[in-house]
Design a protein around this motif. Structure first.
Motif, PDB file in Angstrom:
ATOM      1  N   ALA A  79       0.827  -1.250   0.059  1.00  0.00           N
ATOM      2  CA  ALA A  79       0.055   0.107   0.038  1.00  0.00           C
ATOM      3  C   ALA A  79       0.743   1.042   0.059  1.00  0.00           C
ATOM      4  CB  ALA A  79      -0.990   0.029   1.172  1.00  0.00           C
ATOM      5  N   ASN A  80       1.959   1.062   0.412  1.00  0.00           N
ATOM      6  CA  ASN A  80       2.974   2.380   0.682  1.00  0.00           C
ATOM      7  C   ASN A  80       4.266   2.364  -0.183  1.00  0.00           C
ATOM      8  OD1 ASN A  80       0.893   3.243   2.506  1.00  0.00           O
ATOM      9  ND2 ASN A  80       2.140   2.336   4.251  1.00  0.00           N
ATOM     10  N   PRO A  81       4.274   2.976  -1.302  1.00  0.00           N
ATOM     11  CA  PRO A  81       5.610   2.815  -2.189  1.00  0.00           C
ATOM     12  C   PRO A  81       6.636   3.322  -1.382  1.00  0.00           C
ATOM     13  CG  PRO A  81       3.928   4.470  -2.801  1.00  0.00           C
ATOM     14  CD  PRO A  81       3.258   3.808  -1.897  1.00  0.00           C
ATOM     15  N   VAL A  82       7.869   3.016  -1.485  1.00  0.00           N
ATOM     16  CA  VAL A  82       9.128   3.479  -0.836  1.00  0.00           C
ATOM     17  C   VAL A  82       9.799   4.512  -1.982  1.00  0.00           C
ATOM     18  CG1 VAL A  82      11.190   2.712   0.361  1.00  0.00           C
ATOM     19  CG2 VAL A  82       9.051   1.496   0.421  1.00  0.00           C
ATOM     20  N   THR A  83      10.381   5.381  -1.272  1.00  0.00           N
ATOM     21  CA  THR A  83      11.300   6.472  -2.090  1.00  0.00           C
ATOM     22  C   THR A  83      12.758   6.304  -1.374  1.00  0.00           C
ATOM     23  OG1 THR A  83       9.467   7.771  -2.343  1.00  0.00           O
ATOM     24  CG2 THR A  83      11.467   8.823  -2.691  1.00  0.00           C
ATOM     25  N   VAL A  84      13.712   6.104  -2.367  1.00  0.00           N
ATOM     26  CA  VAL A  84      15.004   6.249  -2.052  1.00  0.00           C
ATOM     27  C   VAL A  84      15.630   7.370  -2.518  1.00  0.00           C
ATOM     28  CG1 VAL A  84      17.137   4.867  -1.917  1.00  0.00           C
ATOM     29  CG2 VAL A  84      14.915   3.762  -1.584  1.00  0.00           C
ATOM     30  N   ALA A  85      16.253   8.228  -1.965  1.00  0.00           N
ATOM     31  CA  ALA A  85      17.076   9.362  -2.546  1.00  0.00           C
ATOM     32  C   ALA A  85      18.509   8.800  -2.584  1.00  0.00           C
ATOM     33  CB  ALA A  85      17.260  10.531  -1.574  1.00  0.00           C
ATOM     34  N   VAL A  86      19.189   9.042  -3.855  1.00  0.00           N
ATOM     35  CA  VAL A  86      20.395   8.694  -4.180  1.00  0.00           C
ATOM     36  C   VAL A  86      21.160   9.549  -4.934  1.00  0.00           C
ATOM     37  CG1 VAL A  86      20.207   6.260  -3.578  1.00  0.00           C
ATOM     38  CG2 VAL A  86      19.837   7.290  -6.070  1.00  0.00           C
ATOM     39  N   ARG A  87      22.506   9.588  -4.855  1.00  0.00           N
ATOM     40  CA  ARG A  87      23.235  10.764  -5.832  1.00  0.00           C
ATOM     41  C   ARG A  87      23.085  10.033  -7.204  1.00  0.00           C
ATOM     42  NH1 ARG A  87      29.050  11.295  -3.958  1.00  0.00           N
ATOM     43  NH2 ARG A  87      29.155  11.587  -6.345  1.00  0.00           N
TER      44      ARG A  87
ATOM     45  N   GLY B 257      26.692   4.115  -8.573  1.00  0.00           N
ATOM     46  CA  GLY B 257      26.843   2.968  -7.908  1.00  0.00           C
ATOM     47  C   GLY B 257      25.335   2.287  -8.320  1.00  0.00           C
ATOM     48  N   ALA B 258      24.473   1.692  -7.368  1.00  0.00           N
ATOM     49  CA  ALA B 258      23.503   1.175  -7.429  1.00  0.00           C
ATOM     50  C   ALA B 258      22.673   1.060  -6.165  1.00  0.00           C
ATOM     51  CB  ALA B 258      23.528  -0.387  -7.804  1.00  0.00           C
ATOM     52  N   VAL B 259      21.100   1.062  -6.151  1.00  0.00           N
ATOM     53  CA  VAL B 259      20.615   0.948  -4.727  1.00  0.00           C
ATOM     54  C   VAL B 259      20.644  -0.465  -4.354  1.00  0.00           C
ATOM     55  CG1 VAL B 259      18.160   1.072  -3.931  1.00  0.00           C
ATOM     56  CG2 VAL B 259      19.055   2.610  -5.582  1.00  0.00           C
ATOM     57  N   THR B 260      21.027  -0.662  -3.058  1.00  0.00           N
ATOM     58  CA  THR B 260      21.283  -1.811  -2.511  1.00  0.00           C
ATOM     59  C   THR B 260      20.172  -2.162  -1.385  1.00  0.00           C
ATOM     60  OG1 THR B 260      22.324  -0.963  -0.269  1.00  0.00           O
ATOM     61  CG2 THR B 260      23.870  -1.420  -2.225  1.00  0.00           C
ATOM     62  N   THR B 261      20.258  -3.488  -1.110  1.00  0.00           N
ATOM     63  CA  THR B 261      18.873  -4.078  -0.355  1.00  0.00           C
ATOM     64  C   THR B 261      18.841  -3.339   0.910  1.00  0.00           C
ATOM     65  OG1 THR B 261      20.095  -5.911   0.307  1.00  0.00           O
ATOM     66  CG2 THR B 261      18.805  -6.269  -1.582  1.00  0.00           C
ATOM     67  N   THR B 262      19.932  -2.958   1.392  1.00  0.00           N
ATOM     68  CA  THR B 262      20.158  -2.165   2.606  1.00  0.00           C
ATOM     69  C   THR B 262      19.442  -0.930   2.618  1.00  0.00           C
ATOM     70  OG1 THR B 262      22.185  -3.259   3.365  1.00  0.00           O
ATOM     71  CG2 THR B 262      21.706  -1.459   4.536  1.00  0.00           C
ATOM     72  N   ASP B 263      19.806  -0.156   1.318  1.00  0.00           N
ATOM     73  CA  ASP B 263      19.085   1.269   0.969  1.00  0.00           C
ATOM     74  C   ASP B 263      17.509   1.056   1.380  1.00  0.00           C
ATOM     75  OD1 ASP B 263      21.664   2.092   0.904  1.00  0.00           O
ATOM     76  OD2 ASP B 263      21.447   2.042  -1.379  1.00  0.00           O
ATOM     77  N   ILE B 264      17.092  -0.115   0.590  1.00  0.00           N
ATOM     78  CA  ILE B 264      15.667  -0.320   0.523  1.00  0.00           C
ATOM     79  C   ILE B 264      15.091  -0.749   2.022  1.00  0.00           C
ATOM     80  CG2 ILE B 264      13.852  -1.791  -0.306  1.00  0.00           C
ATOM     81  CD1 ILE B 264      15.738  -2.190  -2.934  1.00  0.00           C
ATOM     82  N   ALA B 265      15.661  -1.523   2.758  1.00  0.00           N
ATOM     83  CA  ALA B 265      15.141  -1.667   4.131  1.00  0.00           C
ATOM     84  C   ALA B 265      15.114  -0.616   4.869  1.00  0.00           C
ATOM     85  CB  ALA B 265      16.022  -3.041   4.804  1.00  0.00           C
ATOM     86  N   GLU B 266      16.111   0.364   4.864  1.00  0.00           N
ATOM     87  CA  GLU B 266      16.341   1.560   5.652  1.00  0.00           C
ATOM     88  C   GLU B 266      15.071   2.352   5.118  1.00  0.00           C
ATOM     89  OE1 GLU B 266      20.291   2.910   5.275  1.00  0.00           O
ATOM     90  OE2 GLU B 266      21.085   1.517   6.432  1.00  0.00           O
ATOM     91  N   ALA B 267      14.903   2.521   3.996  1.00  0.00           N
ATOM     92  CA  ALA B 267      13.995   3.351   3.396  1.00  0.00           C
ATOM     93  C   ALA B 267      12.430   3.039   3.780  1.00  0.00           C
ATOM     94  CB  ALA B 267      13.910   3.386   2.005  1.00  0.00           C
ATOM     95  N   VAL B 268      12.197   1.645   4.039  1.00  0.00           N
ATOM     96  CA  VAL B 268      11.128   1.102   4.352  1.00  0.00           C
ATOM     97  C   VAL B 268      10.862   1.497   5.885  1.00  0.00           C
ATOM     98  CG1 VAL B 268       9.814  -0.880   4.939  1.00  0.00           C
ATOM     99  CG2 VAL B 268      10.714  -0.808   2.596  1.00  0.00           C
ATOM    100  N   GLN B 269      11.828   1.041   6.558  1.00  0.00           N
ATOM    101  CA  GLN B 269      11.556   1.669   8.186  1.00  0.00           C
ATOM    102  C   GLN B 269      11.707   2.924   8.065  1.00  0.00           C
ATOM    103  OE1 GLN B 269      14.719   0.061  10.513  1.00  0.00           O
ATOM    104  NE2 GLN B 269      13.582   0.016  12.154  1.00  0.00           N
TER     105      GLN B 269
ATOM    106  N   LEU C 205       7.160  -4.790  -3.978  1.00  0.00           N
ATOM    107  CA  LEU C 205       7.125  -3.539  -3.447  1.00  0.00           C
ATOM    108  C   LEU C 205       7.662  -2.656  -4.474  1.00  0.00           C
ATOM    109  CD1 LEU C 205       7.583  -1.751  -0.835  1.00  0.00           C
ATOM    110  CD2 LEU C 205       9.700  -2.588  -0.690  1.00  0.00           C
ATOM    111  N   ASP C 206       7.043  -1.472  -4.615  1.00  0.00           N
ATOM    112  CA  ASP C 206       7.524  -0.263  -5.640  1.00  0.00           C
ATOM    113  C   ASP C 206       8.447   0.528  -4.887  1.00  0.00           C
ATOM    114  OD1 ASP C 206       5.803  -1.235  -7.679  1.00  0.00           O
ATOM    115  OD2 ASP C 206       4.019  -0.108  -6.741  1.00  0.00           O
ATOM    116  N   VAL C 207       9.648   0.699  -5.461  1.00  0.00           N
ATOM    117  CA  VAL C 207      10.679   1.459  -4.896  1.00  0.00           C
ATOM    118  C   VAL C 207      10.817   2.489  -6.105  1.00  0.00           C
ATOM    119  CG1 VAL C 207      13.237   1.737  -4.329  1.00  0.00           C
ATOM    120  CG2 VAL C 207      11.870  -0.401  -3.796  1.00  0.00           C
ATOM    121  N   THR C 208      10.707   3.875  -5.679  1.00  0.00           N
ATOM    122  CA  THR C 208      11.070   4.889  -6.237  1.00  0.00           C
ATOM    123  C   THR C 208      12.196   5.600  -6.077  1.00  0.00           C
ATOM    124  OG1 THR C 208       8.277   5.451  -6.317  1.00  0.00           O
ATOM    125  CG2 THR C 208       9.843   7.209  -7.132  1.00  0.00           C
ATOM    126  N   VAL C 209      13.328   5.641  -7.083  1.00  0.00           N
ATOM    127  CA  VAL C 209      14.298   6.191  -6.938  1.00  0.00           C
ATOM    128  C   VAL C 209      14.318   7.618  -7.573  1.00  0.00           C
ATOM    129  CG1 VAL C 209      16.761   5.954  -7.483  1.00  0.00           C
ATOM    130  CG2 VAL C 209      15.457   3.814  -6.896  1.00  0.00           C
TER     131      VAL C 209
END
Length: 150
Positions: free
Chosen positions: A75-83, A92-104, A142-146
């Motif tokens: 229900a809640n898309p996640v947003t990850v801000a990266v350079r 680089g690339a978005v890692t699984t750690t970045d996604i887990a931190e963004a969800v939290q 999960l939808d991840v918006t970068v």
């Protein structure tokens, strides 16, 4: 066939703490050198019990709870801000750690980064789909918006 104790989750084979039998070459050339498994011994049973106890403490207990977490994640898309560069490519690339931190950070549950599966490395801005294994029978998409970091 060789009997092994898995020390990490291996997709298609089992979870940490499982005792499995695999072909000798697979064990010798892949699982053991990468630290994903150790050879089974009678003394290793203590290690199996410790791994399974740790896994039970981290795991989502019931299917109902896993389904509830899945519904909240989807229900809640996640947003990850990266350079990112000017053309939309990431440094680089978005890692699984970045996604887990963004969800939290978005108020979601704490996820184990090893349960997040990224089909292809995320190296561009935009919306990407990732899979989260919440339970043996429950998976969330999960939808991840970068977005570019400011």
């Amino acid at each position: 066939m060789v009997k092994l104790i898995l020390t990490h989750e291996v997709t298609g084979l089992g979870a940490a703490g499982d005792v499995v039998e695999v072909k000798d070459g697979y064990a010798r050339n892949y699982l053991v050198p990468r630290g994903l498994a150790t050879r089974w011994t009678k003394g290793g049973q203590k290690q199996v019990d410790q791994i399974q106890a740790a896994r039970r403490s981290r795991a989502i207990a019931t299917i109902e709870e896993a389904r509830d977490v899945r519904d909240r994640l989807q229900a809640n898309p996640v947003t990850v801000a990266v350079r990112a560069g000017e053309n939309g490519r990431l440094f680089g690339a978005v890692t699984t750690t970045d996604i887990a931190e963004a969800v939290q950070a978005a108020g979601g549950p704490k996820l184990d980064r090893r349960k997040i599966e990224v089909p292809r490395p995320i190296k561009a801005l935009g919306t990407h789909k990732v899979h989260v294994r919440l339970h043996e029978d429950v998976q969330a998409t999960l939808d991840v918006t970068v977005v570019p970091a400011k």
